[in-house]
Design a protein around this motif. Structure first.
Motif, short mmCIF file in Angstrom:
data_model
loop_
_atom_site.label_atom_id
_atom_site.label_comp_id
_atom_site.label_asym_id
_atom_site.label_seq_id
_atom_site.Cartn_x
_atom_site.Cartn_y
_atom_site.Cartn_z
N HIS A 229 7.75 -1.17 1.02
CA HIS A 229 6.88 -1.02 -0.11
C HIS A 229 6.18 0.12 0.09
O HIS A 229 5.60 0.69 1.11
CB HIS A 229 6.06 -2.20 -0.22
N ARG A 230 5.71 0.81 -1.27
CA ARG A 230 4.96 2.09 -1.29
C ARG A 230 3.80 1.98 -2.42
O ARG A 230 4.25 1.29 -3.62
CB ARG A 230 5.91 3.27 -1.48
N ILE A 231 2.84 2.81 -2.20
CA ILE A 231 2.00 2.76 -3.20
C ILE A 231 2.00 4.33 -3.72
O ILE A 231 2.06 5.26 -3.10
CB ILE A 231 0.58 2.15 -2.77
N LEU A 249 11.13 5.81 -2.71
CA LEU A 249 10.85 5.78 -1.37
C LEU A 249 11.14 4.48 -0.64
O LEU A 249 11.74 4.45 0.21
CB LEU A 249 9.66 6.48 -1.28
N GLN A 336 2.68 -0.02 -7.60
CA GLN A 336 2.87 -0.22 -6.09
C GLN A 336 4.36 -1.06 -6.21
O GLN A 336 4.46 -1.86 -7.01
CB GLN A 336 1.59 -1.11 -5.43
N ALA B 70 -6.28 3.27 -3.35
CA ALA B 70 -5.03 3.94 -2.58
C ALA B 70 -5.23 5.58 -2.28
O ALA B 70 -4.86 5.96 -1.17
CB ALA B 70 -3.79 3.87 -3.28
N ALA B 75 -3.38 6.78 0.95
CA ALA B 75 -2.23 5.64 1.15
C ALA B 75 -1.14 6.34 0.15
O ALA B 75 0.14 5.59 0.34
CB ALA B 75 -2.61 4.42 0.87
N VAL B 76 -1.52 7.06 -0.76
CA VAL B 76 -0.27 7.48 -1.70
C VAL B 76 0.97 7.93 -0.98
O VAL B 76 0.97 8.67 -0.06
CB VAL B 76 -0.96 8.53 -2.32
N GLY B 77 2.13 7.14 -1.32
CA GLY B 77 3.33 7.32 -0.72
C GLY B 77 3.44 6.60 0.64
O GLY B 77 4.46 6.56 1.11
N LYS B 78 2.55 5.82 0.83
CA LYS B 78 2.70 5.03 2.15
C LYS B 78 2.73 3.39 1.57
O LYS B 78 2.19 3.22 0.74
CB LYS B 78 1.48 5.34 3.03
N PRO B 79 3.10 2.68 2.52
CA PRO B 79 2.92 1.10 2.41
C PRO B 79 1.36 0.91 2.60
O PRO B 79 0.62 1.15 3.35
CB PRO B 79 3.54 0.48 3.73
N MET B 80 1.02 0.01 1.50
CA MET B 80 -0.53 -0.38 1.57
C MET B 80 -0.35 -2.05 1.24
O MET B 80 0.14 -2.44 0.41
CB MET B 80 -1.30 0.27 0.38
N LEU B 81 -1.15 -2.72 2.23
CA LEU B 81 -0.88 -4.16 2.21
C LEU B 81 -2.51 -4.58 2.04
O LEU B 81 -3.48 -4.12 2.84
CB LEU B 81 -0.24 -4.59 3.56
N HIS B 106 5.90 0.27 12.18
CA HIS B 106 5.11 1.37 12.15
C HIS B 106 4.43 1.88 13.28
O HIS B 106 4.41 0.96 14.17
CB HIS B 106 4.18 1.53 10.95
#
Lengths: 347, 388
Positions: A229-231, A249, A336, B70, B75-81, B106
């Motif tokens: 998952h991506r944001i 992505l 997201q 974000a 975090a833009v372009g990344k996983p964020m939980l 990761h």
């Protein structure tokens, strides 16, 4: 580290416009029983439990604590919660199984949108200083995205209407809207009623299992070949609303582009968002999109994404799909995105 | 199949205060995250994923604030939980982040927890509308006071023990530059003379409402090898939950807490926590929870926890220091409070806790709990990697 993990069971409630007579726990309990019955597991057999829900829908802090009572967390269980769609709870559970800490996981999520005005409620997830005070609602924001797509020549209003019509032509008896649903009047131009998701309540649950345990619990497990998952940036002004790079992505990281899928369950609450997702995911006409009806047929907040994974997995369980893609979204205009690739054993 | 060892190589906190009017929520979390990156000598680009935790969204009035955060957290372009497990969330968030490394999903993960309590009123954010909750059960203190009374009745603890904890923690906080309450003129008499809020809990035995954030950089073995400063190694970590209310619940010493600790000790090879663990950062929002948790976590036999406290064992220079940082009693940005416990435990084994450093701290427990004493998360960190 490689460890095969599969969705081995899926259950959901009927998705209903209102469930005034039920608490969230009462709505959830039959679903939990259903999903456990499908595997023969009991709460105490489960290695890890993770849920997704949102206090802002429930209108009270710590709303998920009551759902835990419904799970029957006694003796105490290893458990966690995400304040978002249950698809992300499934992701957390997947990592827990990957690390070897557990062999089975129960994932559930639920949401009641009926008690309040969900359009107003969702404004509260926007930037609290500069945007939320203006109360731009979720339909208005989606309409901006739809208009951008039309302006870019990516779609038009008749095409959007076709997405709504196709979505509701489903034989999914759990869905809230089925059959011939009129496209209706404009809600916010260019979106009509038929381009927007119904407001409804519902719950869903999934059981995950690793390796041989999955084969014991399910005759045809839906193996998670990849999940990511991506944001994206929050501000709509810094995003190209006609595209979804985060979906692309996530799909790439999940291995979605390595081989074609036969089925895709997309969490696209607005017809226009299916256009964006189809492009990002490179889905052609050979892919069966949203046989369940998708979010345009039923959109229980916080469960709709988990239901996409569950529906995709259930098709694999039933032998109706060999390789399926499931997608979930969170945030305004697809901010997201999560993508999972599921496969059945070769036949 | 073996898990990847998890190392803490960066820790950052804000100076916790009643109201950070100079920063937005985004500014607050970014400050802590930036400090954690600086500590690890990494940049935003080195981070593979971001895991955020905080307590109820009602506390700031922002629904799912991770969406808005974000950008601020790179975090833009990344996983964020986003994790939410009530008061234990800061600990749970760190554990979810650690698991991403342990599972080799990761290599390097940034985890952040925060609360900006000044944006609203936590007491009313926690006071649920009638008829879902009985009247006069205002805030967390109203919920926990009866359980403290039950503890006193069950163990025969003298009613002076709670004030000893508060006096100790507030003095410890004077050595921690990030702590919210710096009461330079604190005395035991002042604690004991403070107003009774929820009998037997006095004002000075209660946690403050803080604005603050805490962040950590968690990484794998390769990441730890590149780190400029000593790493803290995770030797064990676990979460346990039980229902809020049911006939068999022991609200004084919940089974979930015992099970959680036992799981952590098993992972870390701890046979006797009293002997094998050097110090503890435990979640003590009301002073009496120190003796209660000493028993729940296995540092004392049932009914004996208050004796450890009374004899000075838990003082900073005692045999088992508890809450060297000043603890939740001195600093309480609710969503971050659990992560601060975990981070302070890591600071101790890295030898980086400054004035409140415990000499020779090699194994330190970080503990958090939440809800109606129903959610628990804990980790044990060490100065040496596991299997070393």
């Amino acid at each position: 580290m490689t460890r095969d993990i599969a969705v081995v069971a899926f259950a959901q409630s009927d998705i209903l416009r209102t469930t005034e007579e039920q608490s969230e726990v009462e709505m959830l309990m039959p679903v939990l029983h259903d999903v456990l019955d499908r595997t023969g597991l009991k709460t105490a057999d489960i290695g890890f439990t993770c849920s997704g829900s949102c206090d802002y829908l429930a209108g009270r802090a710590f709303s998920f604590t009551l759902a835990l009572d419904g799970v029957g967390a006694w003796p105490p269980i290893s458990e966690s919660h995400v304040e978002t769609d249950g698809a992300w709870a499934l992701y957390e559970a997947w990592t827990k199984l990957l690390s070897g800490d557990a062999d089975t996981a129960l994932v559930y999520s639920y949401g009641k949108s009926s008690p309040g005005s969900v359009r107003d409620v969702l404004t509260r997830q926007l930037d609290p200083y500069y945007v939320a005070p203006l109360w731009p609602d979720s339909v208005a924001l989606a309409a901006l995205q739809a208009q951008a797509l039309i302006d870019a020549g990516d779609t038009d209003e008749p095409a959007l209407a076709g997405i709504g019509t196709r979505s509701r032509a489903t034989d999914n008896t759990r869905a809230q809207l089925r059959g011939s649903v009129p496209q209706g009047d404009y809600v916010v131009r260019p979106l009509r009623t038929g381009d927007c998701p119904p407001i409804g309540d519902g719950a869903a649950a999934v059981v995950l299992a690793a390796g041989e345990r999955a084969r014991e619990l399910c005759s045809r497990p839906a193996w998670i070949r990849g999940i990511d998952h991506r944001i994206e940036a929050h501000g709509l002004g810094v995003r190209d609303l006609t595209d979804s790079p985060s979906t692309r992505l996530a799909a790439e990281k999940a291995g979605a582009f390595e081989r074609p899928v036969d089925t895709a369950e997309l969490h696209a609450p607005f017809s226009s968002q299916e256009v964006v997702l189809r492009k990002a995911l490179r889905l052609d006409e050979n892919v069966r999109v949203n046989p369940s009806g998708g979010a345009l047929a039923a959109n229980p907040m916080m469960a709709a994404g988990l239901i996409r994974i569950g529906e995709a997995a259930a098709r694999i369980h039933r032998g109706e799909s060999d390789r399926a893609l499931a997608h979930a979204t969170s945030g305004p205009c697809l901010q997201q995105n999560l993508v999972a690739v599921l496969e059945g054993d070769p036949r | 199949m073996s898990k990847e060892p998890v190392a803490v190589t960066g820790i950052g906190q804000t100076k916790h205060v009643a109201a950070r009017r100079d920063v937005s929520i985004a500014g607050l979390v970014r400050e802590a995250a930036g400090r954690a990156l600086d500590d690890a000598e990494l940049t935003w680009a080195d981070i593979d994923a971001v895991v955020v935790g905080k307590a109820p969204d009602f506390f700031e009035g922002v629904m799912m604030p991770e969406l808005y955060l974000a950008d601020a957290l790179g975090a833009v372009g990344k996983p964020m939980l986003r994790v939410h497990t009530a008061g234990s969330v800061g600990g749970s968030t760190a554990l979810v982040a650690a698991n991403l490394v342990a599972a080799r999903v990761h290599g390097t993960v940034l985890t952040v927890a925060f609360e900006k309590q000044s944006e609203s009123n936590a007491m009313w954010g926690l006071s649920l509308p009638i008829p879902f909750q009985q009247p006069l059960l205002a805030g967390a203190g109203g919920f926990f006071a009866p359980h403290v009374r039950a503890y006193m009745r069950r163990t025969g603890a003298p009613d002076t023990v709670g004030s000893l904890v508060a006096y100790k923690d507030r003095r410890n906080a004077l050595k921690n530059p990030y702590a919210h309450l710096h009461e330079h003129d604190i005395t035991l008499e002042k604690v004991q003379a403070s107003p009774m809020l929820w009998d037997p809990i006095r004002y000075s035995e209660t946690c403050p409402s803080s604005d603050g954030a805490c962040a950590m950089v968690l990484t794998d073995r390769a990441g730890a090898a590149r780190a400029p400063r000593p790493a803290a190694w995770m030797l064990g970590g676990a979460m346990r939950s039980e229902p809020t209310l049911f006939a068999g619940k022991d609200a004084v010493s919940p089974q979930a807490g015992k099970d959680c600790a036992a799981d952590v000790y098993r992972q870390a090879g701890i046979a006797d926590p009293r002997r094998d663990i050097d110090a503890v950062e435990m979640y003590v929002p009301f002073s009496w929870y120190e003796p209660m948790w000493l028993e729940n976590l296995g540092f004392a036999d049932e009914g004996e926890g208050w004796k450890l406290t009374e004899s000075g064992v838990t003082e900073l220079d005692g045999d088992l220091p508890v809450n060297m940082s000043g603890g939740v009693l001195s600093t309480n940005p609710i969503g971050a409070s659990g992560m601060i416990r975990f981070a302070e435990a890591a600071l101790q084994v890295r030898g980086q806790a400054g004035e409140h450093q415990v000499d020779g701290a090699r194994k330190v427990l970080g503990h958090a709990y939440g809800g109606g004493s129903q959610f628990f998360s804990m980790w044990l960190v060490g100065s040496e990697p596991p299997d070393a």
